[in-house]
Design a protein around this motif. Structure first.
Motif, PDB file in Angstrom:
ATOM      1  N   GLY A 290       0.838  -1.193   0.000  1.00 57.14           N
ATOM      2  CA  GLY A 290       0.000   0.000   0.000  1.00 57.14           C
ATOM      3  C   GLY A 290       0.872   1.242   0.000  1.00 57.14           C
ATOM      4  N   GLY A 291       0.248   2.408  -0.096  1.00 57.92           N
ATOM      5  CA  GLY A 291       0.982   3.666  -0.148  1.00 57.92           C
ATOM      6  C   GLY A 291       1.659   4.020   1.162  1.00 57.92           C
ATOM      7  N   VAL A 292       2.381   5.127   1.127  1.00 56.61           N
ATOM      8  CA  VAL A 292       3.136   5.587   2.291  1.00 56.61           C
ATOM      9  C   VAL A 292       2.179   6.066   3.380  1.00 56.61           C
ATOM     10  CG1 VAL A 292       4.778   7.327   3.113  1.00 56.61           C
ATOM     11  CG2 VAL A 292       5.118   6.237   0.879  1.00 56.61           C
ATOM     12  N   GLY A 293       2.485   5.710   4.616  1.00 53.40           N
ATOM     13  CA  GLY A 293       1.735   6.237   5.753  1.00 53.40           C
ATOM     14  C   GLY A 293       0.347   5.665   5.936  1.00 53.40           C
ATOM     15  N   LEU A 294       0.110   4.434   5.466  1.00 49.27           N
ATOM     16  CA  LEU A 294      -1.226   3.846   5.577  1.00 49.27           C
ATOM     17  C   LEU A 294      -1.333   2.780   6.658  1.00 49.27           C
ATOM     18  CD1 LEU A 294      -2.269   3.568   1.813  1.00 49.27           C
ATOM     19  CD2 LEU A 294      -2.757   5.393   3.449  1.00 49.27           C
ATOM     20  N   GLY A 295      -0.229   2.485   7.367  1.00 47.79           N
ATOM     21  CA  GLY A 295      -0.313   1.561   8.497  1.00 47.79           C
ATOM     22  C   GLY A 295       0.334   0.208   8.288  1.00 47.79           C
ATOM     23  N   LYS A 296       1.141   0.044   7.238  1.00 52.59           N
ATOM     24  CA  LYS A 296       1.798  -1.252   7.001  1.00 52.59           C
ATOM     25  C   LYS A 296       2.768  -1.582   8.135  1.00 52.59           C
ATOM     26  CE  LYS A 296       3.628  -0.178   3.043  1.00 52.59           C
ATOM     27  NZ  LYS A 296       3.257   1.255   2.994  1.00 52.59           N
ATOM     28  N   SER A 297       3.605  -0.623   8.506  1.00 50.91           N
ATOM     29  CA  SER A 297       4.573  -0.862   9.591  1.00 50.91           C
ATOM     30  C   SER A 297       3.854  -1.103  10.914  1.00 50.91           C
ATOM     31  CB  SER A 297       5.536   0.322   9.723  1.00 50.91           C
ATOM     32  OG  SER A 297       6.318   0.464   8.551  1.00 50.91           O
ATOM     33  N   HIS A 298       2.743  -0.419  11.119  1.00 52.67           N
ATOM     34  CA  HIS A 298       1.943  -0.624  12.336  1.00 52.67           C
ATOM     35  C   HIS A 298       1.512  -2.086  12.430  1.00 52.67           C
ATOM     36  CE1 HIS A 298      -1.269   1.185  15.203  1.00 52.67           C
ATOM     37  NE2 HIS A 298      -1.081  -0.093  15.493  1.00 52.67           N
ATOM     38  N   LEU A 299       1.029  -2.655  11.334  1.00 53.29           N
ATOM     39  CA  LEU A 299       0.592  -4.051  11.351  1.00 53.29           C
ATOM     40  C   LEU A 299       1.750  -4.996  11.610  1.00 53.29           C
ATOM     41  CD1 LEU A 299      -2.035  -4.311   8.453  1.00 53.29           C
ATOM     42  CD2 LEU A 299      -2.429  -4.584  10.912  1.00 53.29           C
ATOM     43  N   LEU A 300       2.896  -4.749  10.976  1.00 55.84           N
ATOM     44  CA  LEU A 300       4.054  -5.628  11.182  1.00 55.84           C
ATOM     45  C   LEU A 300       4.480  -5.616  12.646  1.00 55.84           C
ATOM     46  CD1 LEU A 300       4.094  -5.679   8.079  1.00 55.84           C
ATOM     47  CD2 LEU A 300       6.586  -5.483   8.173  1.00 55.84           C
ATOM     48  N   GLN A 301       4.508  -4.427  13.239  1.00 51.51           N
ATOM     49  CA  GLN A 301       4.933  -4.338  14.636  1.00 51.51           C
ATOM     50  C   GLN A 301       3.873  -4.906  15.577  1.00 51.51           C
ATOM     51  OE1 GLN A 301       7.046  -0.957  16.055  1.00 51.51           O
ATOM     52  NE2 GLN A 301       7.610  -0.251  14.011  1.00 51.51           N
ATOM     53  N   ALA A 302       2.603  -4.773  15.205  1.00 49.05           N
ATOM     54  CA  ALA A 302       1.535  -5.352  16.036  1.00 49.05           C
ATOM     55  C   ALA A 302       1.675  -6.867  16.090  1.00 49.05           C
ATOM     56  CB  ALA A 302       0.167  -4.967  15.466  1.00 49.05           C
ATOM     57  N   ILE A 303       2.074  -7.477  14.972  1.00 52.00           N
ATOM     58  CA  ILE A 303       2.316  -8.925  14.956  1.00 52.00           C
ATOM     59  C   ILE A 303       3.430  -9.274  15.937  1.00 52.00           C
ATOM     60  CG2 ILE A 303       3.190 -10.833  13.544  1.00 52.00           C
ATOM     61  CD1 ILE A 303       1.781  -9.519  11.138  1.00 52.00           C
TER      62      ILE A 303
END
Length: 476
Positions: free
Chosen positions: A181-194
């Motif tokens: 997905g685009g920049v700043g949409l929460g991809k890193s948030h999901l990875l860290q939540a895992i």
């Protein structure tokens, strides 16, 4: 590993060294790399430190040697030569006949260790014996990036559900999990939540979480040092590998070859692999077909820009996290005027709260307009009438047609361009823009905005045409 008879009591000054280090690194770095170290010898001119394994030793020597040397010299008051050993090899060091007597004196027998334990409180080093996570990567976990703090909406529901499924059945449910997905949409948030979720269940989890650029740089450095085997050992023997921005592998043939074998080693060992990218696998330029195929083995999930309702929920959540409750009209004003980027939304909320505090001003629409002007930099001297007249002339249509109900292709595209330009060049809300273009609702304006964005990204000629329109409007 060490036998019970090999327990070491850290010299009294070692705690001072650790205090020095703690003051110069982030808490996550200290917890990961320094709590597991043991000091075997510490005297003027000589310091011997034991690491839990070879990888720890190599990493400390490569990244933290100057810091540790400064810490030891600060505590000892003189220069000191640092020597690192591995705990598994400590018995060999103790029995070495050539070892100086101070080293031998620092190695306690079981009975001596027991006496020391009775005579003094348990040293802080005991904490190292507790299971703790090991993140070999360069990205520390953000404590706020958890599933509880992730706002779920239609644009990210699939990715969120897949991430949760991975935490329930690692390396089984979706392996690999590829989030794009685009920049700043929460991809890193999901990875860290895992990571946070799995660490809550297994504190001894060994994982690597890093950017693809860091992976590339580490590989190049390993080639230069001639220790590629150590690099492979580092990445192919963990419980979970998470890499942000895997599209950085584009056009890098040698790195793609290396990652291909790393991927295979982990997958065959039933280890979880999670990747993020700004585009799906098949759209990453010059990515080998065999990697594209492997990235699709598990689940490819897209994180799209949040819908209006999701933006409202995100703004409210970000404000609550800072102990504030924004008035409803302010929340909707921000959702109307800000693009669908979660980082931008969070930045706007923070900006407004800070401005209100600094100027002792209530949080209202006036304050929002001031903050928004600084954040977006949108011009305020262009109005919707100018936009519609300019676009109508460019596409040889009537302004009345742009405001009417006709849906022929010759009218729909210019109408969408008007909505896009109004969004980019004016401070008008989505609803206000829709009202000027035939009474259309905010979702129609959002759809038009997204369509023109995609056309600009995929069609260079169209992109240049929009740029010319923007320059023409800004010149007045």
């Amino acid at each position: 590993m060490l036998e019970p008879a090999m327990v070491h009591s850290a010299p009294p000054s070692w705690s001072s060294v650790l205090d020095y280090v703690r003051a110069h690194v982030k808490p996550q770095q200290f917890e990961t790399w320094f709590t597991g170290l043991q000091c075997l010898v510490m005297q003027p001119g000589q310091v011997r430190i034991a690491a839990p394994n070879k990888f720890y030793r190599n990493w400390i020597e490569r990244h933290y040697l100057p810091l540790l040397r400064n810490a030891c010299e600060e505590v000892l008051g003189t220069e000191a030569a640092l020597e690192f050993v591995v705990l598994e090899d400590a018995s060999a060091i103790e029995n070495d006949a050539t070892m100086p007597s101070p080293a031998t004196a620092s190695v306690a027998t079981a009975s001596a260790a027991a006496a020391d334990t009775a005579a003094m409180p348990a040293p802080p080093a005991n904490k190292a014996a507790e299971p703790r996570p090991v993140n070999i990567g360069e990205i520390p976990l953000n404590p706020h990036y958890t599933f509880d703090n992730f706002v779920v909406g239609p644009s990210n529901r699939l990715a969120h559900a897949a991430a949760l499924a991975v935490t329930e059945n690692p390396a089984t449910a979706y392996n690999p999990l590829f989030v794009h997905g685009g920049v700043g949409l929460g991809k890193s948030h999901l990875l860290q939540a895992i990571c946070h979720q799995l660490l809550a269940r297994n504190r001894a989890l060994r994982y690597v979480y890093l950017s693809c650029e860091a992976f590339v740089n580490e590989y190049i450095a390993a080639l230069q040092r001639g220790n590629v085997d150590a690099f492979r050992q580092q990445y192919r023997h963990v419980d979970m590998l998470l890499i942000d921005d895997i599209h950085f592998l584009a056009s890098k043939k040698a790195l793609q070859e290396e990652f291909f074998h790393t991927f295979n080693a982990l997958y065959n060992a039933q280890r979880q692999i999670i990747l993020s990218s700004d585009s799906p696998p098949h759209e990453i330029p010059e990515l080998e077909d065999r990697l594209v195929s492997r990235f699709k083995w598990g689940l490819v999930a897209e994180v799209e820009p949040p819908h209006y309702e999701t933006k409202v929920a995100i703004i409210q959540r970000k404000a609550q996290a800072r102990g504030k409750r924004l008035p409803d009209e302010v929340v909707h004003f921000l959702a109307d005027h800000l693009d669908s980027n979660i980082r931008e939304l969070e930045g706007a909320v923070l900006k407004i709260i800070v401005l209100a505090s600094l100027h002792n001003h209530p949080i209202d629409i006036e304050l929002c307009k001031s903050a928004l002007k600084e954040l977006t930099g949108r011009a305020s001297d262009v109005n919707i009438a100018q936009i519609m007249n300019t676009v109508a002339t460019q596409y040889n249509v009537k302004v009345a047609d742009l405001q009417g109900k006709r849906r022929s292709k010759s009218i729909v595209l210019p109408r969408q361009i008007c909505m896009y330009l109004a969004r980019e060049l004016t401070p008008m809300s989505l609803a206000e823009i829709g009202g000027h273009v035939g009474g259309r609702d905010h979702t129609t304006v959002m759809h038009a905005n997204e369509k023109i964005r995609k056309l600009r990204a995929s069609d260079p000629e169209f992109d240049q045409k929009i740029e010319r329109l923007i320059r023409q409007l800004q010149r007045g």
